[in-house]
Design an enzyme around this catalytic site. Structure first.
Site, PDB file in Angstrom:
ATOM      1  N   LEU B  18       0.841  -1.197   0.000  1.00  0.00           N
ATOM      2  CA  LEU B  18       0.000   0.000   0.000  1.00  0.00           C
ATOM      3  C   LEU B  18       0.879   1.253   0.000  1.00  0.00           C
ATOM      4  O   LEU B  18       0.957   1.965   0.978  1.00  0.00           O
ATOM      5  CB  LEU B  18      -0.910  -0.039   1.233  1.00  0.00           C
ATOM      6  CG  LEU B  18      -2.125   0.877   1.312  1.00  0.00           C
ATOM      7  CD1 LEU B  18      -3.038   0.734   0.118  1.00  0.00           C
ATOM      8  CD2 LEU B  18      -2.890   0.607   2.591  1.00  0.00           C
ATOM      9  N   HIS B  19       1.555   1.501  -1.128  1.00  0.00           N
ATOM     10  CA  HIS B  19       2.367   2.720  -1.209  1.00  0.00           C
ATOM     11  C   HIS B  19       1.479   3.873  -1.650  1.00  0.00           C
ATOM     12  O   HIS B  19       0.260   3.764  -1.645  1.00  0.00           O
ATOM     13  CB  HIS B  19       3.585   2.511  -2.128  1.00  0.00           C
ATOM     14  CG  HIS B  19       3.241   2.140  -3.531  1.00  0.00           C
ATOM     15  ND1 HIS B  19       3.256   3.058  -4.552  1.00  0.00           N
ATOM     16  CD2 HIS B  19       2.861   0.972  -4.088  1.00  0.00           C
ATOM     17  CE1 HIS B  19       2.903   2.446  -5.683  1.00  0.00           C
ATOM     18  NE2 HIS B  19       2.661   1.182  -5.425  1.00  0.00           N
ATOM     19  N   MET B  20       2.076   4.997  -2.007  1.00  0.00           N
ATOM     20  CA  MET B  20       1.262   6.205  -2.139  1.00  0.00           C
ATOM     21  C   MET B  20       0.177   6.122  -3.209  1.00  0.00           C
ATOM     22  O   MET B  20      -0.952   6.542  -2.986  1.00  0.00           O
ATOM     23  CB  MET B  20       2.142   7.418  -2.382  1.00  0.00           C
ATOM     24  CG  MET B  20       1.340   8.703  -2.219  1.00  0.00           C
ATOM     25  SD  MET B  20       2.346  10.153  -2.377  1.00  0.00           S
ATOM     26  CE  MET B  20       3.150  10.154  -0.793  1.00  0.00           C
ATOM     27  N   ALA B  23      -2.612   3.999  -2.046  1.00  0.00           N
ATOM     28  CA  ALA B  23      -3.236   4.672  -0.901  1.00  0.00           C
ATOM     29  C   ALA B  23      -4.169   5.771  -1.400  1.00  0.00           C
ATOM     30  O   ALA B  23      -5.262   5.971  -0.866  1.00  0.00           O
ATOM     31  CB  ALA B  23      -2.170   5.254   0.028  1.00  0.00           C
ATOM     32  N   GLU B  92      -2.135  -3.274  -9.939  1.00  0.00           N
ATOM     33  CA  GLU B  92      -0.702  -3.564  -9.873  1.00  0.00           C
ATOM     34  C   GLU B  92      -0.465  -5.074  -9.877  1.00  0.00           C
ATOM     35  O   GLU B  92      -1.353  -5.848  -9.547  1.00  0.00           O
ATOM     36  CB  GLU B  92      -0.105  -2.952  -8.594  1.00  0.00           C
ATOM     37  CG  GLU B  92      -0.032  -1.440  -8.681  1.00  0.00           C
ATOM     38  CD  GLU B  92       0.889  -0.842  -7.631  1.00  0.00           C
ATOM     39  OE1 GLU B  92       1.427  -1.595  -6.797  1.00  0.00           O
ATOM     40  OE2 GLU B  92       1.069   0.384  -7.668  1.00  0.00           O
TER      41      GLU B  92
END
Lengths: 157, 98
Positions: B18-20, B23, B92
């Site tokens: 859960l990177h930017m 998020a 992703e």
């Protein structure tokens, strides 16, 4: 993980000269480069990559901070530079407000977990109003260094 | 007042976690609903509509998160968030596709 584990103390800029987003990004990447964190002759490539990422979606998260970042194989560990702008910079932030504190992060390509941990750490502090205020008020490299150490030792900063 | 509470558990399935960007997708969807949304791992509970707070979860691949929604549209909210996290995987790749 602590801030001091990935923030490069040779890449702290209390008064950014540039007043444009791309200029600020270049200034911070060049500071990391001068600090010896990016290997040889990679800064141009990194600057372009960070700008490209920023164009895809702004990292101006509101509350006057931006965290431009990119993954790159020129680093084997997360490194970060910090700069403050007195005039404020337009980062097309979510809240449409100018950005006064910029933390630029370069993370290794093959370690997504480490990138997340660094971000977590950064945002823990950036969520604290006191930390954001002190950061903006830090006028010297030493003042930023002190703030980083203080934040690492405190649970409320 | 009608207060409908929905709670589900989801697992992060994309390799980068859960990177930017994910998020932001999460917050975008969460913000489309009127209900209050809380996301938690074992240690922390955060506001599902705040990008900074979601980033603090640092949810890596394989992390299980609890999504709790409270309000009239909570059922729809948790279902679309589950779909984003587990079915779409934030557009992703997972580990086997890399």
């Amino acid at each position: 993980m602590k801030l001091a584990d990935f923030v490069c103390f040779k890449a702290l800029i209390p008064q950014l000269e540039s007043i444009t987003r791309d200029g600020v990004i270049a200034e911070l990447v060049n500071a990391l480069d001068a600090g010896g964190k990016l290997g040889k002759g990679n800064s141009e490539k990194i600057i372009k990559a960070v700008i490209k990422r920023e164009n895809e979606a702004s990292t101006g998260m509101g509350k006057s901070v931006a965290v431009p970042h990119v993954k790159s194989n020129v680093v084997s560990d997360v490194v970060a530079a910090i700069g403050m702008s007195e005039a404020g910079v337009d980062f097309s932030a979510l809240d449409k407000q100018p950005v006064y504190s910029v933390m630029l992060l370069i993370s290794p390509v093959d370690d997504p977990d480490k990138h997340l941990q660094a971000m977590e750490n950064l945002f823990q502090h950036l969520q604290t109003e006191k930390f954001r205020k002190f950061l903006r008020q830090a006028k010297t490299v030493e003042a930023i260094e002190d703030l980083i150490h203080e934040a690492d030792d405190s649970s409320t900063l | 007042m009608d207060s409908v509470v929905c709670e589900i558990s989801v697992e992060i399935k994309n390799t980068d976690g859960l990177h930017m960007r994910p998020a932001m997708m999460f917050v975008d969807i969460a913000s489309q609903y009127d209900c209050d949304i809380t996301v938690s791992n074992n240690e922390t509970s955060v506001d599902g509509k705040s990008i900074m707070q979601i980033s603090v979860l640092a949810a890596t691949y394989g992390t299980k998160l609890k999504i709790r929604a409270e309000g009239i549209d909570s059922e729809k909210a948790v279902e679309s968030l589950r779909e984003l996290v587990e079915d779409k995987m934030f557009d992703e790749p997972g580990p086997e596709e890399k």
